[in-house]
Motif scaffolding. Structure first.
Motif, PDB file in Angstrom:
ATOM      1  N   SER A   1       0.898  -1.139   0.024  1.00  0.00           N
ATOM      2  CA  SER A   1      -0.069  -0.018   0.093  1.00  0.00           C
ATOM      3  C   SER A   1       1.068   1.442   0.055  1.00  0.00           C
ATOM      4  CB  SER A   1      -0.983   0.062   1.351  1.00  0.00           C
ATOM      5  OG  SER A   1      -0.350   0.509   2.426  1.00  0.00           O
ATOM      6  N   ALA A   2       0.406   2.386  -0.594  1.00  0.00           N
ATOM      7  CA  ALA A   2       1.263   3.536  -0.704  1.00  0.00           C
ATOM      8  C   ALA A   2       0.502   4.697  -0.960  1.00  0.00           C
ATOM      9  CB  ALA A   2       2.218   3.290  -2.046  1.00  0.00           C
ATOM     10  N   THR A   3       1.058   5.952  -0.841  1.00  0.00           N
ATOM     11  CA  THR A   3       0.302   7.050  -1.364  1.00  0.00           C
ATOM     12  C   THR A   3       1.137   8.085  -1.925  1.00  0.00           C
ATOM     13  OG1 THR A   3      -0.991   8.962  -0.331  1.00  0.00           O
ATOM     14  CG2 THR A   3       0.906   7.927   1.062  1.00  0.00           C
ATOM     15  N   SER A   4       0.477   8.742  -2.696  1.00  0.00           N
ATOM     16  CA  SER A   4       1.260   9.879  -3.328  1.00  0.00           C
ATOM     17  C   SER A   4       0.791  11.373  -2.927  1.00  0.00           C
ATOM     18  CB  SER A   4       1.049   9.828  -4.981  1.00  0.00           C
ATOM     19  OG  SER A   4       1.643   8.658  -5.340  1.00  0.00           O
ATOM     20  N   ASP A   5      -0.033  11.220  -1.832  1.00  0.00           N
ATOM     21  CA  ASP A   5      -0.780  12.456  -1.252  1.00  0.00           C
ATOM     22  C   ASP A   5       0.314  13.501  -0.825  1.00  0.00           C
ATOM     23  OD1 ASP A   5      -3.055  11.469  -2.325  1.00  0.00           O
ATOM     24  OD2 ASP A   5      -4.031  10.972  -0.443  1.00  0.00           O
ATOM     25  N   ILE A   6       1.307  13.324  -0.351  1.00  0.00           N
ATOM     26  CA  ILE A   6       2.220  14.075   0.415  1.00  0.00           C
ATOM     27  C   ILE A   6       3.230  14.664  -0.931  1.00  0.00           C
ATOM     28  CG2 ILE A   6       3.715  14.610   2.056  1.00  0.00           C
ATOM     29  CD1 ILE A   6       2.318  12.392   3.560  1.00  0.00           C
ATOM     30  N   GLU A   7       3.015  15.718  -1.204  1.00  0.00           N
ATOM     31  CA  GLU A   7       3.700  16.613  -2.427  1.00  0.00           C
ATOM     32  C   GLU A   7       4.135  15.598  -3.517  1.00  0.00           C
ATOM     33  OE1 GLU A   7       7.282  17.388  -0.203  1.00  0.00           O
ATOM     34  OE2 GLU A   7       6.607  18.697   1.126  1.00  0.00           O
ATOM     35  N   LEU A   8       3.083  14.679  -3.970  1.00  0.00           N
ATOM     36  CA  LEU A   8       2.861  13.878  -5.163  1.00  0.00           C
ATOM     37  C   LEU A   8       4.132  12.842  -5.291  1.00  0.00           C
ATOM     38  CD1 LEU A   8       1.008  15.776  -8.096  1.00  0.00           C
ATOM     39  CD2 LEU A   8       0.609  13.556  -7.165  1.00  0.00           C
ATOM     40  N   ASP A   9       4.419  12.447  -4.189  1.00  0.00           N
ATOM     41  CA  ASP A   9       5.635  11.564  -4.553  1.00  0.00           C
ATOM     42  C   ASP A   9       5.310  10.187  -3.593  1.00  0.00           C
ATOM     43  OD1 ASP A   9       8.101  10.608  -5.380  1.00  0.00           O
ATOM     44  OD2 ASP A   9       9.204  11.949  -3.840  1.00  0.00           O
ATOM     45  N   ARG A  10       5.593   9.136  -4.265  1.00  0.00           N
ATOM     46  CA  ARG A  10       4.980   7.746  -3.596  1.00  0.00           C
ATOM     47  C   ARG A  10       5.748   7.671  -2.395  1.00  0.00           C
ATOM     48  NH1 ARG A  10       2.936   2.351  -6.342  1.00  0.00           N
ATOM     49  NH2 ARG A  10       3.681   0.900  -5.047  1.00  0.00           N
ATOM     50  N   VAL A  11       5.095   7.115  -1.555  1.00  0.00           N
ATOM     51  CA  VAL A  11       5.459   6.591   0.039  1.00  0.00           C
ATOM     52  C   VAL A  11       4.657   5.344   0.274  1.00  0.00           C
ATOM     53  CG1 VAL A  11       5.750   7.156   2.335  1.00  0.00           C
ATOM     54  CG2 VAL A  11       5.656   9.065   0.791  1.00  0.00           C
TER      55      VAL A  11
ATOM     56  N   GLY B 190       3.350   2.117   2.404  1.00  0.00           N
ATOM     57  CA  GLY B 190       2.771   2.000   3.666  1.00  0.00           C
ATOM     58  C   GLY B 190       1.478   2.915   4.410  1.00  0.00           C
ATOM     59  N   VAL B 191       0.288   2.549   3.884  1.00  0.00           N
ATOM     60  CA  VAL B 191      -0.651   3.352   4.564  1.00  0.00           C
ATOM     61  C   VAL B 191      -1.763   2.033   5.110  1.00  0.00           C
ATOM     62  CG1 VAL B 191      -1.880   5.410   4.375  1.00  0.00           C
ATOM     63  CG2 VAL B 191      -0.595   4.996   2.777  1.00  0.00           C
TER      64      VAL B 191
ATOM     65  N   ALA C 133       5.241  19.792  -6.658  1.00  0.00           N
ATOM     66  CA  ALA C 133       4.635  18.631  -6.688  1.00  0.00           C
ATOM     67  C   ALA C 133       4.270  18.262  -8.333  1.00  0.00           C
ATOM     68  CB  ALA C 133       3.147  18.644  -6.014  1.00  0.00           C
TER      69      ALA C 133
ATOM     70  N   VAL D  32      -5.252  14.488  -5.909  1.00  0.00           N
ATOM     71  CA  VAL D  32      -4.553  14.945  -4.636  1.00  0.00           C
ATOM     72  C   VAL D  32      -4.925  16.231  -3.754  1.00  0.00           C
ATOM     73  CG1 VAL D  32      -2.408  15.022  -3.500  1.00  0.00           C
ATOM     74  CG2 VAL D  32      -2.594  13.936  -5.726  1.00  0.00           C
TER      75      VAL D  32
ATOM     76  N   ILE E  10       1.369  19.790   6.761  1.00  0.00           N
ATOM     77  CA  ILE E  10       0.155  18.482   7.130  1.00  0.00           C
ATOM     78  C   ILE E  10       0.614  18.164   8.428  1.00  0.00           C
ATOM     79  CG2 ILE E  10      -0.164  16.079   6.256  1.00  0.00           C
ATOM     80  CD1 ILE E  10       0.726  16.827   3.460  1.00  0.00           C
TER      81      ILE E  10
ATOM     82  N   SER F 190      -4.617   3.730  -3.762  1.00  0.00           N
ATOM     83  CA  SER F 190      -3.257   3.552  -3.611  1.00  0.00           C
ATOM     84  C   SER F 190      -3.251   2.954  -2.246  1.00  0.00           C
ATOM     85  CB  SER F 190      -2.607   4.899  -3.571  1.00  0.00           C
ATOM     86  OG  SER F 190      -2.275   5.297  -4.845  1.00  0.00           O
ATOM     87  N   GLU F 191      -3.848   3.416  -1.370  1.00  0.00           N
ATOM     88  CA  GLU F 191      -3.562   3.275   0.274  1.00  0.00           C
ATOM     89  C   GLU F 191      -4.144   2.239   0.920  1.00  0.00           C
ATOM     90  OE1 GLU F 191      -4.838   7.112   2.081  1.00  0.00           O
ATOM     91  OE2 GLU F 191      -3.932   8.186   0.580  1.00  0.00           O
TER      92      GLU F 191
ATOM     93  N   TYR G 109      -3.609  -0.645  -5.482  1.00  0.00           N
ATOM     94  CA  TYR G 109      -4.807  -1.574  -5.481  1.00  0.00           C
ATOM     95  C   TYR G 109      -5.978  -1.257  -6.355  1.00  0.00           C
ATOM     96  CZ  TYR G 109      -2.730  -2.571  -1.136  1.00  0.00           C
ATOM     97  OH  TYR G 109      -2.012  -2.818  -0.097  1.00  0.00           O
TER      98      TYR G 109
END
Lengths: 213, 244, 464
Positions: free
Chosen positions: A187-197, A199-200, C31, C156, C166, C225-226, C274
């Motif tokens: 699982s991942a997110t790009s929600d912080i500064e559009l960069d993939r992290v 683990g969510v 971004a 986003v 944040i 994604s999450e 996902y």
């Protein structure tokens, strides 16, 4: 007039003048047809491994008789003490595990029980080489959808023969009536500064074992 | 080869030097140049600001003025794109219209036009040249063949300069912000000259570069391609800059 | 969230404020430039991208052409597989339906998967009026909700916030945020995971949208994604999906196109982590599908404007737009910002307000959006089309009329040019009225002593 009738009438009035449209399918299709068909990828497991690795998942290769050993090694490496197991998973994959409590999802585990599992082991229905994707369809050895969602660690065993080139091949093999989960990395997110992290909410660690060549 | 020149209203009124350069360049390459004096404006500003009826009238006017010509050369990417892309949508068909660098490379088949311009130059591919006409690397190919010219790449070249016709007046804050970023990119190249194939974008960029006293001047590509060691195009005020 | 956009000034005023916000400018620049590079590299490795784009465009056009038939087919399939289908003409009706369905379960809390359709109809606010609390579970939506903020991007919604901001929002508004929370993205994601875990396990009702609805099979598709999407789609007993009528694709096979073009265009990934698909009532869940019009049929009726309904909400057009990059999403006053918002909002809401009438002009027509769009929506074409329908200020109309009059005869243009040349030394350096916007930041070009046409008629093109 009902909302349904109103909307349908609005649509018919709106597109009364619209021309017919033919859909060109000149892209690479499952049948190899299309302008660019017959792609030349030889080593699908190799490409799949490379693409899964790009998502920061761990990829391991195993011979047909080595799955139990690799599974046991992974479980130990990840510190898994309680491992959820879907119905229909080949028992021989679990033969090497010791000091691991197997939580059989048959009858289904309660959500909080599943939440307390350290990990889950599954097979898969199809895997897509180009995108590094595994697809679960709830069939034997894959389990219901929550099973691979709540535990923080997912160990997925992918028989090399299940790997197809691209998305069209996978879509052609899958049954839309079954609930599907397409998984590409942890699982991942790009929600912080559009960069993939990584683990969510879903499993933060994904190990993929490719069996055979 | 005989060609008709559509000079565009902006060049006609504000940049006659660009027009003189186009004529001198085309004649040097063996073309016979017609200038139908009834021409005025292609209607781009009206069309893009939402005045479709006025634009359609100007489009029909353009068609009438150039009806008997086989090929029309336009030293402006955005005007050429308006005629080629939008006229059909207005129901107006025209003779073949080509932008200047397209004409040189595709029709005449030349990339070395025998020019001399001993300066450090950066090229801004304006949006209509880049994404409308798809000029590709034709302008750079022409510039690279110019003797003495040092062509330096412009970082973020494909990004819009913020002119956008009436956008510059309707949305001045965003236009100025985009212009500032483009000017910074130009200054980062260390170029003396900013070149483009469209004087409307250069009016915007040149106006800002001049206001900021950057010392960078803007020059239409035709003026560079027309320059030779022997005869500078008559009266072209290249060295003077264009702002006031 | 749509309610909070009401009464905003026109785009130029909003944008003028935004360009002065250095933090916003920095966040957006960073971004959008990150995502641009990623998108270009993942698309470059697809040899048949152009063919996929053509097919995606054609599938959407074909769908819209026979939308009534496909909707009926979808309804039949969803019903046959145990789901319930509802139709909503507008936002109020959709909210009423959803609130009724939630109340019928006896629950007063719902979890939500990020969905543009529910934002568009202001569902959270409508549910609150019915005493139902909606919890956003997408990280960016959570940031927006906790920060009492508005979304500024399709994909986003908190793109205007950087990691430090944040962190501050979490520490301020998330009761269980760890006290030593750092601004590491991984730590922020972990905080969201812990914050929402129990809520996922306890919630009985979830509300989602859908990226696609397959007519021939009744299958719904959500890309995410999450894993919050999977939580909402699988754990609760009741699932309510609010889906715009244009989200349909006719056949299961059509997904082979969209599952390729959407992830690469939106997050620049080969595939999003996902994707969930389900058909009707799944694994014992109760499933409701709410089909939403809310202005879409008005868009459909416009021959040129209807291509906006091809949109798959990837947000590639926002990420490449130089105007969006500087003005930010809030300036567009709609849950649909950026180039797609500039053509969708005025069509769905009309151009009655100064804000909505200003949106077709919120573009330089640079064409970067059209190039990036995976379903080939010619956004500049639609913008120009909408500008022709927009109300025009009287002064502008007069100026445009005068210009058209001058250009309608060469002799008039010649006279105007000669007049300007004669007065060239007297012309002001700063222009009056609205044109001062030009000379505020730019010098004017020098008016030449002689126009090109006068030079030509004097010299016949100079020496040969």
């Amino acid at each position: 007039m009902s909302a349904r009738e109103t909307i349908l009438r609005r649509i018919r009035a709106a597109v009364a003048d619209a021309p017919e449209v033919a859909v060109p399918r000149d892209y690479r299709t499952a049948s190899g047809a299309g302008g660019l068909g017959g792609s030349a990828v030889q080593d699908l497991p190799g490409l799949f491994a490379e693409r899964v690795d790009d998502y920061r998942a761990t990829v391991l290769r195993a011979g047909p008789g080595e799955v139990a050993g690799v599974v046991a090694e992974r479980a130990a490496a990840r510190g898994v003490e309680r491992l959820a197991v879907p119905p229909g998973l080949p028992e021989e994959w679990l033969a090497g595990l010791c000091d691991v409590r197997l939580l059989r999802d048959d009858p289904p585990l309660a959500n909080d029980e599943l939440d307390r599992a350290h990990g889950v082991i599954t097979g898969c229905a199809v895997a897509v080489a180009e995108t590094g994707t595994i697809v679960l369809d709830g069939g034997p050895g894959q389990g219901r959808r929550a099973l691979t969602l709540l535990p923080d660690y997912h160990l997925c065993v992918v028989p090399a023969g299940h790997i197809v080139r691209g998305v069209p091949e996978a879509v052609a093999l899958l049954d839309p009536r079954r609930p599907l989960t397409w998984i590409s990395g942890p699982s991942a997110t790009s929600d912080i500064e559009l960069d993939r992290v990584e683990g969510v909410h879903g499993p933060r660690v994904l190990d993929v074992v490719i069996v055979g060549n | 080869m005989r060609v008709a020149l559509f000079i565009t209203c902006v060049n006609d009124t504000l940049y006659p030097g660009t027009g003189r350069a186009v004529v001198s360049l085309l004649r040097r390459l063996g073309c016979e140049v017609d200038f139908p004096e009834a021409q005025t404006c292609c209607g781009q500003m009206h069309l893009n600001t939402g005045y479709q009826d006025e634009a359609r009238r100007l489009a029909r006017r353009f068609r009438a003025v150039f009806a008997r010509h086989e090929i029309v050369v336009v030293p402006s990417g955005s005007c050429a794109a308006t005629i080629r892309e939008h006229y059909p949508r207005l129901g107006v068909e025209t003779p073949r219209v080509v932008e200047l660098t397209e004409f040189l490379v595709d029709v005449l088949g030349v990339t070395d036009v025998g020019a001399y311009f001993p300066h450090r130059v950066t090229y801004h591919p304006t949006c209509h040249s880049l994404r409308g006409l798809r000029l590709g690397d034709r302008p750079e190919t022409l510039l690279r063949a110019v003797r003495g010219l040092e062509l330096v790449p412009l970082p973020g070249a494909e990004e819009c300069c913020g002119f956008g016709g009436t956008f510059a007046v309707k949305n001045p804050a965003v236009s100025a912000a985009m212009c500032a970023d483009k000017c910074r990119a130009v200054l980062d190249t260390g170029a003396e000259v900013l070149c483009a194939a469209d004087n409307s974008c250069l009016t915007h960029l040149g106006g800002a570069l001049h206001r900021q006293r950057t010392g960078v001047r803007v020059v239409h590509i035709a003026e560079i391609l027309a320059s030779t060691e022997q005869d500078k195009p008559a009266g072209t005020p290249i060295a003077s800059g264009r702002g006031r | 969230m749509s309610g909070t956009f009401l009464g905003m000034p026109a785009f130029p005023a909003n944008a003028a404020r935004a360009v002065q916000d250095s933090q916003l400018r920095h966040n957006l620049r960073k971004a959008t430039h990150t995502i641009r590079a990623k998108r270009l590299s993942t698309i470059a490795e697809v040899p048949d991208w152009r063919e996929l784009r053509e097919a995606a465009k054609a599938v959407k056009d074909a769908t819209l052409r026979d939308l009534d038939r496909h909707l009926l087919c979808l309804e039949e399939q969803v019903t046959a597989t145990g789901g319930h289908v509802h139709w909503a003409r507008d936002a109020a009706e959709a909210c009423r339906i959803v609130a009724g369905l939630v109340r019928a379960t006896g629950e007063t809390e719902v979890v939500k998967v990020k969905s543009m359709a529910t934002q568009e109809i202001g569902l959270n606010e409508a549910l609150a009026e019915h005493g139902i609390e909606a919890y956003e579970t997408d990280l960016a939506e959570l940031i927006v909700q906790l920060g009492d903020d508005r979304p500024s991007h399709i994909l986003v919604p908190a793109i205007h916030r950087n990691r430090a901001e944040i962190r501050e929002i979490f520490l301020r508004s998330m009761p269980d945020a760890p006290p030593g929370l750092t601004d590491e993205p991984a730590a922020l994601a972990e905080a969201a995971r812990l914050h929402l875990r129990q809520r996922f396990l306890a919630s009985k009702v979830a509300i989602s949208g859908a990226n696609f609805a397959v007519a021939e099979t009744g299958t719904l598709v959500v890309l995410e994604s999450e894993g919050n999407g999977r939580m909402c789609l699988t754990l609760p007993e009741t699932l309510i999906s609010v889906v715009g009528i244009e989200k349909i694709v006719p056949t299961w096979r059509d997904l082979e196109i969209f599952l390729q073009v959407l992830p690469r265009s939106s997050t620049g990934e080969r595939m999003n982590p996902y994707t969930s698909t389900w058909t009707g009532a799944t694994e014992g869940q109760t499933f409701h599908l709410v089909l939403l019009d809310n202005g879409r049929t008005d868009v459909l009726a416009d021959e040129i404007g209807r291509q906006a309904l091809r949109c798959i909400r990837c947000s590639a057009c926002l990420n490449v737009c130089p105007v969006y990059e500087r003005a930010g999403g809030h300036a567009y006053g709609s849950v649909y910002p950026g180039p797609i918002g500039a053509i969708l909002t005025p069509q769905m809401r009309g151009m009655g307000s100064p804000l909505d009438a200003s949106l077709p002009y919120a573009s330089t027509l640079c064409g970067a959006c059209y190039d990036a769009c995976p379903v080939a929506i010619d956004i500049p074409e639609v913008l120009v089309h909408l500008r022709a329908r927009a109300p025009h200020p009287p002064a502008e109309r007069a100026a445009m009329g005068a210009a058209a009059w001058t250009f309608s005869r060469a002799v008039r243009l010649t006279r105007a040019q000669r007049l300007a040349s004669r007065l060239r030394r007297l012309l002001p350096r700063r222009l009056p009225g609205p044109l001062s916007a030009w000379t505020d930041t730019r010098d004017l070009p020098e008016v030449p002593a002689e126009s090109f046409r006068d030079w030509w008629s004097r010299t016949q093109g100079g020496p040969r």
